[in-house]
Design an enzyme around this catalytic site. Structure first.
Site, short mmCIF file in Angstrom:
data_model
loop_
_atom_site.label_atom_id
_atom_site.label_comp_id
_atom_site.label_asym_id
_atom_site.label_seq_id
_atom_site.Cartn_x
_atom_site.Cartn_y
_atom_site.Cartn_z
N THR A 1 0.82 -1.21 0.00
CA THR A 1 0.00 0.00 0.00
C THR A 1 0.86 1.26 0.00
OG1 THR A 1 -0.15 -0.06 2.42
CG2 THR A 1 -1.94 -1.10 1.18
N ASN B 1 0.93 4.72 1.73
CA ASN B 1 0.37 5.17 3.00
C ASN B 1 0.46 6.68 3.16
OD1 ASN B 1 0.10 2.42 3.61
ND2 ASN B 1 2.13 2.34 4.53
N GLU C 1 -4.40 4.02 3.67
CA GLU C 1 -3.53 3.08 2.95
C GLU C 1 -4.21 2.68 1.65
OE1 GLU C 1 -1.59 0.35 6.24
OE2 GLU C 1 -3.73 0.61 6.66
#
Length: 333
Positions: free
Chosen positions: A215, A217, A263
């Site tokens: 992800t 973030n 995220e």
């Protein structure tokens, strides 16, 4: 006809005002969210500017007066300054003048604000504002006062009335409430553009990568009260490119219930975004944040969330205004 001008999206001091901004039409207000009611004010300013062949600007204040006076909890800002300027540009404004709201400005009387700033410094041709905007020391500058002052000082004033949606007034407060409750479609409908969050991509604990879902973030401002949950999103990079994905906003209760993070897992993407500032546009909410009994159960649900996000994104193409907001934001960044 609207003249072509060099791009000067944001000016933060009357001392650095571009010369061709003198004599402009100015929309005055806080404009947090730049929602449908605000857009009516901007449209009124744009129409007057087009008639006169001059720029149309927004005049706004930072920090938000409610934040300056410290009333209650920190204010959930719908549009921090760079995003507010981008949305205003997407709705046709030529630039944003952002004045520092400090003790000095808070002490300026309504009459002095008009005479010293609007007339002597800006030399405005016309002002547009909402029916509920107040300014000056102790908020004594009402829309009626502005109209009367305009008559005395030689500039026009348009006061735009309340904007209703489904029989209720559109307001920043109503939009904040919808976002807190996870009613993203309602919030986006009231905004007239899709709510977005901007921020720098930071390193996380790499847990998503270990789960097969790396992800990007972002740590949003602590005042952001968006409902925790899973969202179908589009992410815009500074070069203007757009990727689709699925995002989680929350505290990861299956693992550590830590600080809230935003995220985003991007579909079919393997690049490095660390250190970049990106814009994430929320298209639809898939579900609330949940705690799972096992990592395997979590991954299975993320698999389904990705399927659901792809389906939502396929049925929710960009609108013209979404592309304009994205382009204005990327150009400013």
């Amino acid at each position: 006809m609207r003249a072509e001008r060099a791009a000067r999206p944001v000016v933060r001091s009357l001392d650095t005002l571009p010369e061709d901004w003198h004599g402009a039409v100015v929309a005055i207000g806080n404009f947090d969210g730049v929602h449908r009611g605000h857009q009516a004010v901007l449209a009124a300013a744009r129409a007057e500017a087009d008639k006169a062949g001059v720029p149309a600007l927004i005049l706004t204040f930072e920090p938000h007066p409610r934040t300056f006076f410290g009333r209650g909890a920190p204010l959930f800002r719908l549009t921090p300054p760079p995003l507010k300027a981008a949305v205003a540009a997407a709705f046709g404004m030529d630039g944003s003048l952002v004045l520092a709201f400090d003790e000095s400005l808070a002490a300026v009387s309504a009459e002095d604000f008009v005479r010293d700033m609007l007339v002597d410094r800006l030399r405005i041709r016309h002002a547009a504002t909402g029916y509920d905007f107040h300014f000056g020391h102790r908020r004594l500058g009402t829309p009626a006062f502005l109209q009367e002052a305009g008559s005395r000082h030689g500039f026009g004033v348009t006061v735009v009335g309340e904007y209703d949606e489904a029989g209720r007034p559109v307001s920043s407060t109503r939009i904040r409430s919808a976002l807190r409750e996870g009613a993203l479609r309602e919030a986006n409908g009231l905004l007239g553009w899709r709510w977005s969050a901007a921020g720098e991509i930071v390193h996380g604990d790499k847990r998503g990568r270990n789960l097969g879902y790396p992800t990007a973030n972002m740590a949003l401002d602590p005042s952001v009260e968006l409902a925790h949950g899973i969202y179908a999103v589009r992410l815009t990079r500074m070069d203007g490119s757009v990727r689709e994905g699925v995002a989680s906003f929350g505290r990861r209760p299956t693992f550590d219930n830590g600080r809230a993070l935003f995220e985003t897992f991007l579909f079919d993407f393997s690049g490095d975004l660390y250190g970049e500032t990106v814009l994430v546009t929320l298209i639809d909410r898939i579900r609330p944040e949940l705690q799972f009994e096992s990592v395997e159960a979590l991954v299975a649900r993320i698999d389904q969330d990705s399927i659901d996000a792809r389906a939502m994104l396929a049925t929710e193409p960009d609108r013209d205004i979404d592309a304009k907001v994205r382009a204005a934001w990327a150009a400013a960044e």
